[in-house]
Scaffold this motif. Structure first.
Motif, mmCIF file in Angstrom:
data_model
loop_
_atom_site.group_PDB
_atom_site.id
_atom_site.type_symbol
_atom_site.label_atom_id
_atom_site.label_comp_id
_atom_site.label_asym_id
_atom_site.label_seq_id
_atom_site.Cartn_x
_atom_site.Cartn_y
_atom_site.Cartn_z
ATOM 1 N N LYS A 213 47.828 55.221 66.093
ATOM 2 C CA LYS A 213 46.762 54.207 66.127
ATOM 3 C C LYS A 213 45.726 54.571 67.187
ATOM 4 O O LYS A 213 44.519 54.486 66.956
ATOM 5 C CB LYS A 213 47.382 52.840 66.419
ATOM 6 C CG LYS A 213 46.423 51.685 66.385
ATOM 7 C CD LYS A 213 47.182 50.363 66.369
ATOM 8 C CE LYS A 213 46.241 49.178 66.407
ATOM 9 N NZ LYS A 213 45.665 48.942 67.723
ATOM 10 N N LEU A 214 46.239 55.007 68.344
ATOM 11 C CA LEU A 214 45.343 55.368 69.445
ATOM 12 C C LEU A 214 44.436 56.539 69.053
ATOM 13 O O LEU A 214 43.232 56.525 69.336
ATOM 14 C CB LEU A 214 46.189 55.725 70.679
ATOM 15 C CG LEU A 214 45.451 56.003 71.975
ATOM 16 C CD1 LEU A 214 44.731 54.759 72.457
ATOM 17 C CD2 LEU A 214 46.425 56.466 73.054
ATOM 18 N N VAL A 215 45.000 57.537 68.392
ATOM 19 C CA VAL A 215 44.197 58.713 68.029
ATOM 20 C C VAL A 215 43.233 58.358 66.884
ATOM 21 O O VAL A 215 42.092 58.824 66.855
ATOM 22 C CB VAL A 215 45.099 59.918 67.671
ATOM 23 C CG1 VAL A 215 44.270 61.126 67.288
ATOM 24 C CG2 VAL A 215 46.004 60.258 68.844
ATOM 25 N N ARG A 216 43.676 57.504 65.977
ATOM 26 C CA ARG A 216 42.785 57.067 64.890
ATOM 27 C C ARG A 216 41.569 56.340 65.456
ATOM 28 O O ARG A 216 40.465 56.452 64.926
ATOM 29 C CB ARG A 216 43.522 56.119 63.937
ATOM 30 C CG ARG A 216 44.547 56.786 63.084
ATOM 31 C CD ARG A 216 44.481 56.279 61.680
ATOM 32 N NE ARG A 216 43.430 57.002 60.984
ATOM 33 C CZ ARG A 216 43.541 57.468 59.758
ATOM 34 N NH1 ARG A 216 44.627 57.264 59.075
ATOM 35 N NH2 ARG A 216 42.564 58.106 59.178
ATOM 36 N N GLU A 217 41.780 55.602 66.534
ATOM 37 C CA GLU A 217 40.653 54.899 67.158
ATOM 38 C C GLU A 217 39.639 55.894 67.737
ATOM 39 O O GLU A 217 38.449 55.619 67.768
ATOM 40 C CB GLU A 217 41.156 53.942 68.245
ATOM 41 C CG GLU A 217 41.729 52.665 67.656
ATOM 42 C CD GLU A 217 42.579 51.853 68.627
ATOM 43 O OE1 GLU A 217 43.185 50.873 68.157
ATOM 44 O OE2 GLU A 217 42.647 52.198 69.828
ATOM 45 N N MET A 218 40.150 57.044 68.186
ATOM 46 C CA MET A 218 39.246 58.070 68.741
ATOM 47 C C MET A 218 38.467 58.766 67.625
ATOM 48 O O MET A 218 37.335 59.196 67.821
ATOM 49 C CB MET A 218 40.056 59.135 69.491
ATOM 50 C CG MET A 218 40.808 58.633 70.694
ATOM 51 S SD MET A 218 41.853 59.994 71.337
ATOM 52 C CE MET A 218 42.796 59.137 72.558
ATOM 53 N N LEU A 219 39.126 58.929 66.453
ATOM 54 C CA LEU A 219 38.538 59.675 65.329
ATOM 55 C C LEU A 219 38.715 58.886 64.027
ATOM 56 O O LEU A 219 39.533 59.241 63.165
ATOM 57 C CB LEU A 219 39.256 61.041 65.186
ATOM 58 C CG LEU A 219 39.172 62.025 66.350
ATOM 59 C CD1 LEU A 219 40.139 63.176 66.143
ATOM 60 C CD2 LEU A 219 37.746 62.546 66.522
ATOM 61 N N PRO A 220 37.965 57.803 63.845
ATOM 62 C CA PRO A 220 38.222 56.917 62.699
ATOM 63 C C PRO A 220 38.047 57.569 61.332
ATOM 64 O O PRO A 220 38.683 57.139 60.371
ATOM 65 C CB PRO A 220 37.218 55.760 62.895
ATOM 66 C CG PRO A 220 36.245 56.230 63.929
ATOM 67 C CD PRO A 220 36.918 57.283 64.747
ATOM 68 N N ASP A 221 37.222 58.602 61.221
ATOM 69 C CA ASP A 221 36.996 59.212 59.901
ATOM 70 C C ASP A 221 37.832 60.469 59.654
ATOM 71 O O ASP A 221 37.662 61.145 58.630
ATOM 72 C CB ASP A 221 35.507 59.557 59.721
ATOM 73 C CG ASP A 221 34.659 58.291 59.628
ATOM 74 O OD1 ASP A 221 35.221 57.242 59.244
ATOM 75 O OD2 ASP A 221 33.463 58.350 59.963
#
Ligand SMILES: O=P(O)(O)OC[C@H]1O[C@H](OP(=O)(O)OP(=O)(O)O)[C@H](O)[C@@H]1O
Ligand SMILES: O=c1[nH]c(=O)c2nc[nH]c2[nH]1
Ligand SMILES: [Mg+2]
Length: 175
Positions: free
Chosen positions: A119-127
């Motif tokens: 979740k944390l990494v997805r927030e950094m790179l949403p696409d």
């Protein structure tokens, strides 16, 4: 405090064990790449260290991607999850390749469990596209592509964390 039962580790709470050999892990990474090949091409692979480094190397090799960056996150101390710590963020060069949002980037990790790291990494790179080799139900919705799902009460033992050792026969009480 004296007399108190010791707190169980995440591994002990899991109950079931899913040991993975190097050979099996390599096969599973190749299977993952077959799926990812349908989704790419990708400008770069972002490995979530440390567990993501091994699948990232195999996947990048199979996909012919030569730009690999890391996002360094620590959460489990041995096998107990604490607060997430970002020890190193994504590089400026990789961010640029992903247009600031991660478009065309492939995030790779060995597994999702609770999903907190993902979740944390997805927030950094949403696409970005997020791929893991293994997934547990709680983290599964965060992952775009994975190979094998195991139950939430299973602990996955990776080959880099384990060594061959004697195992007593079942009739002597071995699990
Ligand atoms: O979905 P979650 O509950 O967040 O757990 C998954 C994360 O936990 C493990 O990493 P860990 O923090 O143990 O560090 P490591 O990769 O350096 O072993 C694993 O490699 C994932 O990155
Ligand atoms: O080696 C591991 N196996 C697991 O099942 C797990 N879940 C979170 N972190 C983990 N590390
Ligand atoms: Mg990890």
């Amino acid at each position: 405090m004296a007399g108190e039962a010791p707190e169980l580790s995440a591994q002990e709470r899991a109950g079931k064990a899913f040991p993975v050999s190097w050979d099996q892990f390599h096969r599973d990474c190749r299977a993952l790449t077959w799926r990812l090949n349908e989704v790419g091409p990708f400008h770069a692979v972002i490995a979530i260290t440390r567990g993501g480094l091994v699948p990232a190397a195999i996947v990048a090799r199979e996909l012919g991607v030569r730009v690999i960056d890391t996002v360094c996150i620590a959460s489990y101390d041995h096998n107990k999850q604490g607060d997430l710590q970002v020890l190193k963020g994504i590089s400026e060069a990789a961010m640029k390749l992903g247009g600031g949002t991660g478009k065309g980037l492939l995030i790779v990790d060995d597994l999702v469990d609770t999903g907190k790291t993902g979740k944390l990494v997805r927030e950094m790179l949403p696409d970005a596209h997020f791929a893991t080799v293994y997934a547990k139900p709680m983290g599964r919705p965060l992952v775009d592509t994975f190979i094998t799902e195991v139950s939430q009460d299973t602990w996955i033992f990776f080959p880099w964390d384990t060594a061959l050792s004697y195992h007593p026969p079942l009739r002597d009480g071995a699990a």
